[in-house]
Design an enzyme around this catalytic site. Structure first.
Site, PDB file in Angstrom:
ATOM      1  N   ASN A   1       0.859  -1.182   0.000  1.00 31.32           N
ATOM      2  CA  ASN A   1       0.000   0.000   0.000  1.00 31.32           C
ATOM      3  C   ASN A   1       0.895   1.232   0.000  1.00 31.32           C
ATOM      4  OD1 ASN A   1      -1.911   1.986   0.414  1.00 31.32           O
ATOM      5  ND2 ASN A   1      -2.360   1.405   2.530  1.00 31.32           N
TER       6      ASN A   1
ATOM      7  N   GLU B   1      -4.972  -5.178  10.772  1.00 32.67           N
ATOM      8  CA  GLU B   1      -4.025  -4.092  10.985  1.00 32.67           C
ATOM      9  C   GLU B   1      -4.276  -3.452  12.340  1.00 32.67           C
ATOM     10  OE1 GLU B   1      -4.600  -1.006   8.091  1.00 32.67           O
ATOM     11  OE2 GLU B   1      -6.663  -0.731   8.727  1.00 32.67           O
TER      12      GLU B   1
ATOM     13  N   GLU C   1      -6.853   4.328   8.238  1.00 29.97           N
ATOM     14  CA  GLU C   1      -6.734   5.754   7.919  1.00 29.97           C
ATOM     15  C   GLU C   1      -8.010   6.275   7.261  1.00 29.97           C
ATOM     16  OE1 GLU C   1      -1.947   5.196   7.423  1.00 29.97           O
ATOM     17  OE2 GLU C   1      -3.177   5.468   5.637  1.00 29.97           O
TER      18      GLU C   1
END
Length: 255
Positions: free
Chosen positions: A9, A171, A101
């Site tokens: 990513n 994550e 995020e």
């Protein structure tokens, strides 16, 4: 045996020219390091998907390209968004959804993640569905229930045959970009809980086929311990994916 996956990513990094250079550097190492033994996915900035995909197509590199986000509607008055037909035509065969995020900075919820997962599957793009807990949730001891509740919500209404094409990325938010990494045993505990949650929903045969990645500051120094865990099938990598040498080391560790 589940085929390992290493997904990079790139987040909001690399210009068009820099993306082409990095894609070429990764491509140049592909035959030596992994060929088709690992599913490699690169997720550049939206505007660079086509450029990176062109490098891989020209070199016949055993790697795919993904998007970092999408909108669930095929078109409309959604300024600044990109639809699934758009990312697919640019060359994306994968798409990250629900990254921490996106959840934190752009108010993405399990409801919107679920809509994106359904739309991606309908549109022929495979989702990489991100789940994970904050430090506060981790310290409160509620992390397993928190993460599995995300899995249940994100896969609501997704049928068995559709789920098999999805990848889940765990994550831990407290380990993203902080330099902290979950111990291999900590990561395994949550990844095993994710797989058990998928088994409750889809049965063990399907859950055993589905890949679960680790996505919290994976790097060459810790990849070996993480990849030896039973329920970790690869990584969703940020910083270590921005340099060809370190990313290729991670790919090689999957073999």
């Amino acid at each position: 045996m589940r085929k390992p996956m290493m997904a990079g990513n790139w987040k909001m990094n690399k210009t068009w020219a820099e993306s082409v250079v990095l894609a070429q550097q990764i491509s140049n190492r592909s035959r030596e390091y992994w060929d088709d033994q690992v599913d490699v996915v690169i997720c550049p900035a939206m505007v660079n998907i086509k450029a990176v995909n062109s490098v891989f197509e020209f070199d016949k590199t055993p790697a795919s390209v993904g998007a970092q986000n999408c909108h669930w509607e095929p078109k409309g008055a959604f300024t600044g968004e990109a639809s699934i037909p758009m990312i697919r035509e640019a060359g994306a065969s994968w798409c990250i959804v629900g990254h921490s995020e996106r959840r934190e900075y752009f108010a993405e919820t399990d409801e919107t993640v679920n809509r994106k997962v359904a739309a991606l599957l309908e549109g022929g793009v495979a989702p990489i569905v991100c789940v994970g807990e904050s430090l506060a949730v981790r310290e409160a001891g509620d992390y397993l229930e928190f993460v599995t509740s995300q899995v249940r919500a994100d896969f609501a209404g997704i049928e068995d045959n559709q789920a098999k094409t999805c990848v889940v990325a765990y994550e831990p938010i407290w380990a993203i970009g902080t330099g902290r990494t979950a111990l291999p045993e900590q990561a395994q505990e949550v990844c095993a809980a994710i797989r058990a949650c998928l088994a409750d929903r889809y049965g063990s045969e399907i859950s055993d086929e589905m890949r679960v990645l680790y996505g919290g500051s994976m790097k060459p120094a810790n990849v070996e311990g993480l990849m030896t865990q039973k329920d970790i099938d690869g990584g969703l990598v940020g910083g270590a994916a921005l340099e060809a040498e370190s990313f290729v080391e991670l790919i090689a560790a999957c073999i």
